[in-house]
Scaffold this active site. Structure first.
Site, PDB file in Angstrom:
ATOM      1  N   TYR A 110       3.999   5.187  10.192  1.00  0.00           N
ATOM      2  CA  TYR A 110       4.214   3.893  10.125  1.00  0.00           C
ATOM      3  C   TYR A 110       4.838   3.159   8.934  1.00  0.00           C
ATOM      4  CZ  TYR A 110      -0.355   3.547   8.052  1.00  0.00           C
ATOM      5  OH  TYR A 110      -1.551   3.679   7.030  1.00  0.00           O
TER       6      TYR A 110
ATOM      7  N   HIS B 117      -4.254   4.546   4.083  1.00  0.00           N
ATOM      8  CA  HIS B 117      -5.411   3.748   4.342  1.00  0.00           C
ATOM      9  C   HIS B 117      -6.764   4.496   3.820  1.00  0.00           C
ATOM     10  CE1 HIS B 117      -8.221   0.913   6.178  1.00  0.00           C
ATOM     11  NE2 HIS B 117      -8.619   1.886   6.751  1.00  0.00           N
TER      12      HIS B 117
ATOM     13  N   ARG C 117       0.874  -1.174  -0.051  1.00  0.00           N
ATOM     14  CA  ARG C 117       0.045   0.038  -0.033  1.00  0.00           C
ATOM     15  C   ARG C 117       0.822   1.376  -0.092  1.00  0.00           C
ATOM     16  NH1 ARG C 117      -2.646   0.705   5.147  1.00  0.00           N
ATOM     17  NH2 ARG C 117      -1.612   2.722   5.233  1.00  0.00           N
TER      18      ARG C 117
END
Length: 354
Positions: A268, A259, A255
């Site tokens: 992160y 998100h 990804r």
């Protein structure tokens, strides 16, 4: 046929790099189908990029970005017959476009407008499930029920790696294996369940290894390779249609976007890995493959991109032209037998809203 890379856990690939790794091909796909697949990729990419802009302009609500996930959606849908069904997750919100759903319908869904509701039977695309993994038992139940009725249908259900940590995944996969339901469990493993890395979700070497526990084969495919996705899904669909039961497909990618528009991945994510993946994103990889094959010209690229942009322009205009929904919708579908206070509550809401 695909090349299987044992060093990467049996990962299937077809599209090469134009240098050291040669291109493969898929039996049965001619130039027209290859170009259709490209149109689908460009449509999905354009939808996603424009939707992020519309969100920043305040024209749609929080949006789940799927940039670089297009190959998994387009490749898997092309492997289906028209009679087959798709059960999407929220990150696959635009997958209905590949089944003829209007752009305005999908945009209205993100705008929270009832014009974003659709009759699943119109497109053989089920309603989008936002709770993680809950669409998996739906797909399995539909597929099993369809087989009991003697229908020649296959269902595919799309979900992320985070869904494999949910009870609904276990229940659905167990039921699918026991009942030999004609369903394809398609897992988009993009390495992150919001901010939770895959290593914190499972001790299994790969997610495809989980399939053996449910009595079904597990395939691993490069999720950025639209042709490898198509080939693997076509095999799984044929197996399901023949009565041999479900297949678990793990499409591996990374990804590279947040998100959702409410997320800050800088806290992160592996930015160096994300940068590498952006340079090798799925639409560009396929475009270069078609150029090497000699079936895609500059003029076709420009025309296909312009067509997708025009569909988006028209779609947002249609979505924004919808009149505001009546506030009674907040109450009408809440209770089968409305309590006596509901009429009073609705009247009060109307008064407050003026």
């Amino acid at each position: 046929m695909s090349q299987v890379l044992p060093a990467e856990g049996g990962l299937r690939r077809i599209i090469g790099d134009g240098e050291s790794r040669p291109d493969g091909e898929v039996e049965g796909l001619g130039p027209e189908q290859l170009l259709t697949l490209y149109r689908h990729l460009v449509l999905l990419r354009t939808y996603d990029e424009r939707s992020v802009i519309y969100h920043r302009q305040g024209r749609i609500g929080t949006y789940a970005i799927f940039w670089n996930h297009e190959a998994m959606q387009a490749g898997s849908v092309l492997a289906l017959e028209e009679r087959d069904w798709v059960f999407p997750s929220y990150r696959d919100s635009a997958i209905g476009l590949l089944r003829g759903m209007p752009v305005s319908t999908v945009l209205s869904w993100w705008r929270g407008h009832p014009a974003g509701w659709w009759n699943p039977e119109d497109y053989n695309v089920a309603s989008i499930c936002v709770p993680i993994a809950t669409q998996i038992p739906h797909a399995v139940g539909f597929a099993w029920g369809s087989r009991l009725k003697g229908e020649d249908r296959v269902a595919i259900v799309n979900f992320g790696d985070g869904a494999t940590s949910e009870g609904s995944f276990h229940e659905g996969a167990t039921f699918a294996g026991v009942m030999k339901a004609p369903v394809v469990l398609f897992c988009n493993n993009n390495q992150w369940a919001i901010s939770t890395p895959l290593s914190a979700q499972t001790a299994a070497p790969t997610l495809a290894d989980k399939a053996i526990g449910y009595g079904m084969p597990g395939l691993r495919v490069d999720g950025g390779d639209v042709l490898a996705v198509y080939e693997a899904t076509r095999e799984a669909v044929a197996r399901a249609r023949a009565g041999d039961g479900p297949t678990f497909i793990e499409a591996v990618t990374y990804r590279v976007a947040p998100h959702a528009t409410a997320d800050d991945p800088s806290l992160y994510i592996d930015e160096e890995r994300a940068r590498e993946e952006r340079e090798n994103e799925c639409v560009g990889r396929y475009e270069q493959y078609l150029r090497r094959l000699g079936v895609l010209t500059e003029e076709q690229v420009a025309a296909i991109r312009a067509e997708a942009l025009e569909l988006m322009r028209v779609g947002i205009a249609q979505a924004e032209a919808e009149p505001p929904a009546d506030v009674s919708l907040v109450f009408e579908h809440a209770y089968a037998n409305p309590p006596p206070t509901q009429a009073t509550d609705l009247a009060e809401l109307r008064r407050i809203l003026g």
